[in-house]
Every structure is written in C-alpha cells, then in structure tokens.
Design a protein around this motif. Structure first.
Motif: not given
Length: 368
Positions: A55, A61, A64-65, A90, A94
């Motif tokens: 992470q 990060r 993830v998006v 974080y 995100i």
C-alpha cells in the motif's frame, strides 16, 4: 458504485464479500491486494526493498482506482472490495480518485472482538508454519497471500509470528477516523452470511451512505491553479488538509474558464474556509509543472493573501466533504506536511515575499 469493506486482519472481510455478491444485484468481487503480488513480480527488487507494505507504493494506489474504473466500465453494476485500509491519507487518495471518476463509495467497517481476531491470527500462524514445513518456504510475501500486504520480505507470515500486534495496533490507532468515516457493523457474533445480509440491507436502505468526499474531475489537459498564502501574527502560513488527496495544501484550486487567476484564488478561499478577502492578493510565484502521467501539469500560481487576524481565523469554516482540518505552520513544519513539489513552491514563494518580488519557476526551480 463500490462497497468497500474495511476492517482488521481476521475480521472476515473476504468471506463477507463473497456472500455479499449474491445479495446485491449485478455485483462483482474486486480484490485490490491481488495487484500487490503482481507488483512484486513486476517492480525491481531495489524498489520493493524500500517499502514493507505494497500500500506504500504509489503505483498500487493508482492501480486500485484505475482497475476499479476499468472493471465498472466492463461489467457495470457494483464492486465489492474487501480491503483493509488503515492510513487516512491512503483512503483520501483512493476514495478521492474514485470520486473524481464519479464512482460513489459506500464505506463499511467490520469490527470484531479482539480475542476472536487474535484466535484467527493464531490459526493463520499454524497454517503458515505447516506450509513452510511442507514447501520449505518462509511463508513471507508470497503472491498468493490472501490477507497480507507483504513487500520487501515482510509479509503476513512474519507479522503473524509477532503475535498479531503488528496487525491489531495499527487497526486500533485508525479506529478514531475509521468509525467517523464508515458505517460500523459489529460482526463478532455473526456468520459471514449474516454479516452480508446486514450489509446488503444497509446498502439498500441507504444506512451505508455515500462517502462525502469532494468530486474533483480528473483534468484532461493542462490546468492553471491559484493558491493563496495567508499568514498569522507570527508569520506562519495557513495550510489545509484535503479529504480527497494525500498531503496538505494551500487554500486554492483550478482557475475556471474566463476567470482571472487572482480572483479564482479569492473565490476558492471563500469556498474552502469561509473567509472573504477584500483586497486582490499580489502574485508571488509562477511555477510551470511539467506533465507527469497520469497528470497533465500546467501553471501553478501562488498569491500573497496577507495577514489573517486572529479574530478572522476564529471564524474559519471547513466544508466537511472537502477539507478535514487547518493549521498555521512555520516553514520547517510545512516541509513535513506538504508533498515535495508543493513545499518547493512554498519555499520560493516565501523568498519572493521577503524580497518583494515575483519569481518564475519551472518544476519548482527559479529560471530567468
């Protein structure tokens, strides 16, 4: 829509998520931690050795998006995301990235009795020991690790062997902001199915509300942004803490089409902190920020908003969905709060203010 199931290691996030996808129509399971194993294969070992948790990798990060947006474009409906997220900055990055893509998030926190959590961690320890014995592996940082965040040689195996404190202590420390941000479901006495039923009902009724985070559209070209520096009687500068991106910032924002930059800064100050500036602020710095994918860069202007008297500072208001906090800081403390590019811009703005001049920067460095 995304239903983000948060909680400590051992709280039953993944088992609840698997049950939940049968209860919410047109729902897909999305597990971002799978990308941690992928990055462990893709990134150079030197880069991996710099962090102990995937992470902490900015690329994770971003992925993830981006992956969530791509999945929703492909399958539609809703995504269920079982993922521990304990660092507020974080979460900001995100969830803010998702909001900028107009993807609403419902944030749910599963809380479980600590005795049960430690029991599950101990069971995991036993499984890790068995796997290590059978395969000759250490059990650390494996790509198939279903609950660990291991990178750089410090996976769930090592943390479990430390008695679970390495998981539980960060969770305890995060509870203050988590319980204020997410819908809390105590699943101590519930099965995964029962927890999923409660969660599905909370989504259906709106009890699990949408996260109130500002939806700042992602730029599609270079932008012009105006920030305003405001000072207290000790000559400290005002910083604000956005909910939608990591790091602190100056009051300000993107200049709209047909808007004068200084007036844009004044408008943003009024919108963000409720202070109406009567005088147009003077320019301190023009900084050209080069494009760094996925960003487009552009011009970043900083203006001198002058002294903010204590009686006005006491009237300062923050819009909850956009800003979390504010403080006056000296230059040294600003260096600990601001991302490097913003800090460099601030340092030169302070020098320009001292000299009564305007500085032209390119990527934070004076030119001309």
């Amino acid at each position: 829509m995304i239903v983000w199931i948060n909680g400590a290691f051992g709280a039953g996030k993944s088992s609840t998520a698997r049950e939940l996808i049968d209860l919410i129509p047109n729902c897909t399971l999305y597990e971002p931690e799978l990308m941690g194993g992928t990055l462990a294969e893709l990134l150079p070992q030197k880069r991996l050795a710099e962090v102990t948790d995937f992470q902490d990798l900015p690329i994770w990060r971003r992925l993830v998006v981006d992956t969530a947006a791509a999945l929703l474009a492909e399958v539609g409906g809703a995504l269920v995301v079982p993922m521990t997220l304990l660092r507020q900055e974080y979460r900001d990055e995100i969830f803010g990235g998702l909001a900028s893509r107009r993807i609403p998030v419902r944030h749910v926190l599963l809380t479980t009795d600590e005795t049960i959590l430690r029991g599950r961690i101990a069971a995991r320890e036993a499984r890790e020991a068995h796997v290590a014995h059978e395969t000759g592996e250490s059990g650390e940082s494996r790509a198939d690790d279903p609950g660990g965040h291991g990178v750089g040689g410090h996976g769930v195996g090592e943390r479990v062997r430390r008695g679970g404190d390495a998981y539980i202590e960060p969770y305890r420390a995060a509870l203050d902001w988590l319980t204020g941000d997410a819908l809390v479901i105590d699943n101590t006495g519930l099965t995964a199915r029962e927890t999923a039923v409660c969660l599905a009902e909370a989504v259906r009724t709106g009890t699990a509300g949408l996260c109130e985070i500002v939806q700042t559209p992602e730029p599609t070209a270079e932008t012009v942004a105006a920030g305003v520096l405001l000072f207290d009687e000790q000559d400290r500068v005002l910083l604000v803490d956005p909910t939608y991106k990591p790091g602190w910032e100056f009051p300000g924002g993107v200049v709209e089409a047909g808007e004068a930059p200084a007036r844009a800064g004044m408008r943003e100050v009024a919108e963000e902190i409720g202070i109406e500036l009567t005088d147009v602020p003077g320019l301190l710095v023009v900084d050209w920020e080069p494009p760094r994918p996925p960003g487009y860069g552009g011009l970043r202007l900083l203006f001198d908003g002058g002294l903010l008297p204590a009686h006005l500072a006491g009237q300062l208001l923050l819009p909850g969905p956009e800003l979390r906090g504010w403080r006056f800081v000296g230059e040294e403390e600003a260096g600990r709060l601001l991302p490097p590019a913003r800090y460099a811009r601030l340092r030169w703005a302070l020098r320009a203010r001292e000299r009564g001049t305007v500085l032209n920067l390119e990527d934070g460095i004076p030119v001309g």
